[in-house]
Motif scaffolding. Structure first.
Motif, PDB file in Angstrom:
ATOM      1  N   ILE A 151       8.706   9.638 -18.658  1.00 38.40           N
ATOM      2  CA  ILE A 151       7.589   9.769 -17.723  1.00 38.40           C
ATOM      3  C   ILE A 151       6.162   9.356 -18.504  1.00 38.40           C
ATOM      4  O   ILE A 151       5.184   8.540 -17.786  1.00 38.40           O
ATOM      5  CB  ILE A 151       7.708  10.566 -17.067  1.00 38.40           C
ATOM      6  N   GLN A 152       5.875  10.719 -19.008  1.00 40.15           N
ATOM      7  CA  GLN A 152       3.942  10.369 -19.536  1.00 40.15           C
ATOM      8  C   GLN A 152       3.757   9.203 -20.306  1.00 40.15           C
ATOM      9  O   GLN A 152       2.465   8.512 -20.253  1.00 40.15           O
ATOM     10  CB  GLN A 152       4.115  11.440 -20.778  1.00 40.15           C
ATOM     11  N   GLU A 153       5.012   8.708 -21.084  1.00 34.93           N
ATOM     12  CA  GLU A 153       3.819   7.239 -21.758  1.00 34.93           C
ATOM     13  C   GLU A 153       3.820   6.340 -20.681  1.00 34.93           C
ATOM     14  O   GLU A 153       3.532   5.592 -21.147  1.00 34.93           O
ATOM     15  CB  GLU A 153       5.188   7.307 -22.557  1.00 34.93           C
ATOM     16  N   ALA A 154       5.271   6.190 -19.973  1.00 35.80           N
ATOM     17  CA  ALA A 154       4.827   5.613 -18.714  1.00 35.80           C
ATOM     18  C   ALA A 154       4.183   5.505 -17.714  1.00 35.80           C
ATOM     19  O   ALA A 154       3.940   4.615 -17.181  1.00 35.80           O
ATOM     20  CB  ALA A 154       6.144   5.148 -17.669  1.00 35.80           C
ATOM     21  N   GLY A 155       3.055   6.561 -17.924  1.00 35.62           N
ATOM     22  CA  GLY A 155       1.908   6.248 -17.074  1.00 35.62           C
ATOM     23  C   GLY A 155       1.837   6.707 -16.103  1.00 35.62           C
ATOM     24  O   GLY A 155       0.822   6.816 -15.040  1.00 35.62           O
ATOM     25  N   ILE A 156       3.115   7.460 -15.414  1.00 39.36           N
ATOM     26  CA  ILE A 156       3.645   8.016 -13.992  1.00 39.36           C
ATOM     27  C   ILE A 156       3.092   9.708 -13.479  1.00 39.36           C
ATOM     28  O   ILE A 156       3.892   9.930 -14.726  1.00 39.36           O
ATOM     29  CB  ILE A 156       5.257   7.829 -14.397  1.00 39.36           C
ATOM     30  N   GLU A 166       0.920  -1.845   0.044  1.00 31.75           N
ATOM     31  CA  GLU A 166      -0.123  -0.146   0.285  1.00 31.75           C
ATOM     32  C   GLU A 166       0.647   1.282   0.314  1.00 31.75           C
ATOM     33  O   GLU A 166       0.836   2.487  -0.309  1.00 31.75           O
ATOM     34  CB  GLU A 166      -0.831  -0.411   1.176  1.00 31.75           C
ATOM     35  N   LEU A 167       2.566   1.434  -0.007  1.00 34.60           N
ATOM     36  CA  LEU A 167       2.879   2.609   0.566  1.00 34.60           C
ATOM     37  C   LEU A 167       3.057   3.011  -1.199  1.00 34.60           C
ATOM     38  O   LEU A 167       3.272   2.253  -1.960  1.00 34.60           O
ATOM     39  CB  LEU A 167       4.473   1.939   1.022  1.00 34.60           C
ATOM     40  N   LEU A 168       2.627   4.626  -1.042  1.00 33.74           N
ATOM     41  CA  LEU A 168       3.234   4.682  -2.559  1.00 33.74           C
ATOM     42  C   LEU A 168       4.485   5.351  -3.062  1.00 33.74           C
ATOM     43  O   LEU A 168       5.236   5.520  -1.496  1.00 33.74           O
ATOM     44  CB  LEU A 168       2.478   6.460  -2.772  1.00 33.74           C
ATOM     45  N   LYS A 169       5.013   4.706  -3.836  1.00 33.53           N
ATOM     46  CA  LYS A 169       6.938   4.265  -3.962  1.00 33.53           C
ATOM     47  C   LYS A 169       7.012   6.368  -4.783  1.00 33.53           C
ATOM     48  O   LYS A 169       6.373   6.376  -5.973  1.00 33.53           O
ATOM     49  CB  LYS A 169       6.942   3.312  -5.025  1.00 33.53           C
ATOM     50  N   ILE A 170       7.532   6.779  -4.409  1.00 31.06           N
ATOM     51  CA  ILE A 170       7.901   8.268  -4.481  1.00 31.06           C
ATOM     52  C   ILE A 170       8.998   8.410  -4.766  1.00 31.06           C
ATOM     53  O   ILE A 170       9.979   7.990  -3.964  1.00 31.06           O
ATOM     54  CB  ILE A 170       7.123   9.969  -3.747  1.00 31.06           C
ATOM     55  N   GLY A 171       9.264   9.113  -5.861  1.00 28.47           N
ATOM     56  CA  GLY A 171      10.881   9.004  -6.536  1.00 28.47           C
ATOM     57  C   GLY A 171      11.593  10.435  -6.969  1.00 28.47           C
ATOM     58  O   GLY A 171      10.331  11.568  -7.384  1.00 28.47           O
ATOM     59  N   TYR A 172      12.503  10.826  -5.601  1.00 27.32           N
ATOM     60  CA  TYR A 172      12.677  12.435  -5.906  1.00 27.32           C
ATOM     61  C   TYR A 172      13.846  12.740  -6.493  1.00 27.32           C
ATOM     62  O   TYR A 172      14.675  12.357  -5.409  1.00 27.32           O
ATOM     63  CB  TYR A 172      12.241  12.818  -4.529  1.00 27.32           C
ATOM     64  N   VAL A 173      13.952  13.078  -7.332  1.00 29.83           N
ATOM     65  CA  VAL A 173      15.793  13.560  -8.377  1.00 29.83           C
ATOM     66  C   VAL A 173      15.973  14.811  -7.143  1.00 29.83           C
ATOM     67  O   VAL A 173      15.325  15.753  -8.055  1.00 29.83           O
ATOM     68  CB  VAL A 173      15.758  13.628  -9.615  1.00 29.83           C
ATOM     69  N   GLN A 174      16.649  15.236  -6.646  1.00 28.39           N
ATOM     70  CA  GLN A 174      16.839  16.690  -5.637  1.00 28.39           C
ATOM     71  C   GLN A 174      17.790  17.109  -5.920  1.00 28.39           C
ATOM     72  O   GLN A 174      18.926  15.865  -6.945  1.00 28.39           O
ATOM     73  CB  GLN A 174      17.236  15.938  -4.068  1.00 28.39           C
ATOM     74  N   VAL A 175      18.504  18.788  -6.467  1.00 29.80           N
ATOM     75  CA  VAL A 175      19.178  19.105  -7.097  1.00 29.80           C
ATOM     76  C   VAL A 175      20.909  18.859  -6.871  1.00 29.80           C
ATOM     77  O   VAL A 175      22.081  18.042  -7.291  1.00 29.80           O
ATOM     78  CB  VAL A 175      19.288  20.896  -6.849  1.00 29.80           C
ATOM     79  N   GLY A 176      20.762  18.317  -5.182  1.00 33.33           N
ATOM     80  CA  GLY A 176      21.997  18.436  -4.864  1.00 33.33           C
ATOM     81  C   GLY A 176      22.296  18.364  -3.440  1.00 33.33           C
ATOM     82  O   GLY A 176      21.219  18.567  -2.922  1.00 33.33           O
ATOM     83  N   HIS A 177      23.693  19.640  -2.664  1.00 33.29           N
ATOM     84  CA  HIS A 177      23.337  19.149  -1.223  1.00 33.29           C
ATOM     85  C   HIS A 177      24.447  21.106  -1.326  1.00 33.29           C
ATOM     86  O   HIS A 177      25.186  20.976  -0.804  1.00 33.29           O
ATOM     87  CB  HIS A 177      24.197  18.365  -0.178  1.00 33.29           C
ATOM     88  N   GLU A 178      24.141  21.624  -2.515  1.00 35.54           N
ATOM     89  CA  GLU A 178      24.975  23.084  -2.447  1.00 35.54           C
ATOM     90  C   GLU A 178      24.717  24.044  -1.047  1.00 35.54           C
ATOM     91  O   GLU A 178      25.427  25.009  -1.247  1.00 35.54           O
ATOM     92  CB  GLU A 178      24.545  23.570  -3.288  1.00 35.54           C
ATOM     93  N   GLN A 186      19.201  10.024 -15.859  1.00 36.96           N
ATOM     94  CA  GLN A 186      19.297   8.673 -15.652  1.00 36.96           C
ATOM     95  C   GLN A 186      19.007   8.691 -13.978  1.00 36.96           C
ATOM     96  O   GLN A 186      17.704   7.569 -14.484  1.00 36.96           O
ATOM     97  CB  GLN A 186      20.997   8.868 -15.352  1.00 36.96           C
ATOM     98  N   GLU A 187      18.876   8.823 -13.063  1.00 36.48           N
ATOM     99  CA  GLU A 187      17.888   8.899 -11.877  1.00 36.48           C
ATOM    100  C   GLU A 187      16.328   8.992 -12.571  1.00 36.48           C
ATOM    101  O   GLU A 187      15.845   7.344 -12.133  1.00 36.48           O
ATOM    102  CB  GLU A 187      18.357   9.522 -11.072  1.00 36.48           C
ATOM    103  N   VAL A 188      15.844   9.785 -13.028  1.00 42.79           N
ATOM    104  CA  VAL A 188      14.531   9.658 -13.525  1.00 42.79           C
ATOM    105  C   VAL A 188      13.861   8.739 -14.023  1.00 42.79           C
ATOM    106  O   VAL A 188      13.047   7.877 -14.465  1.00 42.79           O
ATOM    107  CB  VAL A 188      13.688  10.979 -14.610  1.00 42.79           C
ATOM    108  N   ARG A 189      15.558   8.456 -15.189  1.00 43.54           N
ATOM    109  CA  ARG A 189      14.655   7.179 -16.127  1.00 43.54           C
ATOM    110  C   ARG A 189      15.129   5.471 -15.611  1.00 43.54           C
ATOM    111  O   ARG A 189      14.155   4.506 -15.970  1.00 43.54           O
ATOM    112  CB  ARG A 189      15.481   7.313 -17.221  1.00 43.54           C
ATOM    113  N   ASN A 190      15.836   5.255 -14.650  1.00 47.95           N
ATOM    114  CA  ASN A 190      15.683   4.603 -13.766  1.00 47.95           C
ATOM    115  C   ASN A 190      14.334   4.053 -12.595  1.00 47.95           C
ATOM    116  O   ASN A 190      13.843   3.349 -12.257  1.00 47.95           O
ATOM    117  CB  ASN A 190      17.115   4.985 -12.384  1.00 47.95           C
ATOM    118  N   PHE A 191      13.953   6.067 -12.469  1.00 41.99           N
ATOM    119  CA  PHE A 191      12.175   5.589 -11.504  1.00 41.99           C
ATOM    120  C   PHE A 191      11.452   4.952 -12.728  1.00 41.99           C
ATOM    121  O   PHE A 191      11.047   3.880 -11.683  1.00 41.99           O
ATOM    122  CB  PHE A 191      12.128   7.052 -11.000  1.00 41.99           C
TER     123      PHE A 191
END
Ligand code: GZL
Length: 324
Positions: free
Chosen positions: A104-109, A25-37, A74-79
């Motif tokens: 992402i749209q074609e994957a329906g996410i 039931e947990l929603l899997k959220i992928g977040y690509v963060q800018v960095g730690h600048e 690349q990390e978005v494509r991994n998600f």
């Protein structure tokens, strides 16, 4: 004895089923963060960890892309290949997103753009959450216009990361006001990458090249700290009886230095955005319509002793009330 073992075995199996079911039931959220600048970025990251908890029904994977645009793609494509339920993107730079947004749209996410913006059609993502960076730059310009009251000024700008909507927007807004002031001269504008080291390096270069200047506009607090370090080393005074420093982010430390009269104007950009993003995700999950853009409000502040109709004059109480 056999009955007890059978009972224990049954209990173990039921709890495993529950955990599996619950985990599903947990929603899997992928977040690509800018960095730690910057301090702002760390506050933003911590806010996502505080909000997107398992208890709230989420499994968050936040990836620090260390200011690397290619890594973010690349990390978005991994998600996408790992079939995440929602993808959240804080884009390091605004350009270069069309292809991966289409994937992402074609994957329906569902895809949420958060904090910074992409230079892509809003048809290519579900919704966006963020501040108005151009308005932030304009607020800084309008405060300087009010403070200078017609006096001429030589201005140096330490920009944020080149290509980021934050740097582009703040420059655009400030320059819109500057265009009305022929008595202002912008001597130089250089990328300090939103870091303290970057701000210091740029300011050291500026000090060598421009013996005469009046104002330093820093696109975030960490750059301002670096500029202060460089001016301290060169024996250059800043603050209420020295060079005018304008900054953005209004973090706790940035406003502490504003209250101390070292930074004269600090324009907020609120990093506490995760609840807004979570509410949007929950609305989408419930099949509700969401706005194409949700604005995160912010305001500006100036040092004590400076009256302003544009921003709030700092006090101990204002600083005590700050959340980041
Ligand atoms: C602005 C944010 C910027 C901050 C910087 O919304 O993207 O990036 O102003 C941070 O501190 O590095």
């Amino acid at each position: 004895m056999k009955k007890i073992l059978a009972l224990v075995l049954a209990l173990v199996m039921v709890s495993c089923l529950f955990v599996t079911a619950h985990a599903d039931e947990l929603l899997k959220i992928g977040y690509v963060q800018v960095g730690h600048e910057s301090d702002w970025r760390m506050a933003n990251t911590q806010n996502y960890y505080d909000v997107f908890t398992k208890e709230a029904g989420f499994e968050l994977e936040l990836i620090d892309c260390d200011n690397d645009h290619a890594r973010q793609l690349q990390e978005v494509r991994n998600f996408i290949t790992k079939d995440f339920d929602y993808i959240v993107i804080d884009p390091i730079q605004e350009a270069g997103w069309d292809d991966v947004l289409k994937e992402i749209q074609e994957a329906g996410i569902p895809c949420i753009i958060a904090d910074r913006a992409v230079a892509a059609s809003s048809d290519l993502y579900t919704t966006a959450v963020g501040t108005n960076m151009t308005a932030e730059g304009e607020t800084a310009g309008l405060w300087l216009e009010e403070y200078l009251a017609g006096k001429a000024a030589k201005i140096l700008v330490i920009e944020g990361s080149t290509g980021s909507s934050a740097a582009i927007g703040r420059a655009e807004g400030f320059n819109k006001v500057a265009a009305n002031h022929p008595e202002w001269e912008i001597l130089a504008s250089q990328d300090g990458d939103f870091t303290q080291n970057g701000g210091q390096a740029v300011m050291e270069d500026f000090i060598k090249r421009f013996p005469e200047f009046d104002v330093v506009v820093c696109h975030n607090d960490n750059e301002a700290y670096g500029a202060m370090d460089a001016m301290d080393a060169a024996g250059i005074k800043y603050g209420v009886d020295g060079k005018i420093i304008i900054s953005f982010d209004a973090t706790k430390e940035g406003l502490t230095r504003t209250l101390a009269g070292k930074i004269l104007c600090n324009v907020e950009c609120n990093p506490i955005q995760a609840v807004i993003v979570m509410n949007v995700i929950n609305a989408l999950k419930a099949g509700e319509q969401v706005e194409k853009f949700t604005l995160v409000p912010d305001e500006g502040f100036c040092a004590p002793g400076i009256e302003s109709a544009i921003v709030t004059t700092m006090t101990d109480e204002v600083l005590a009330a700050r959340k980041y």
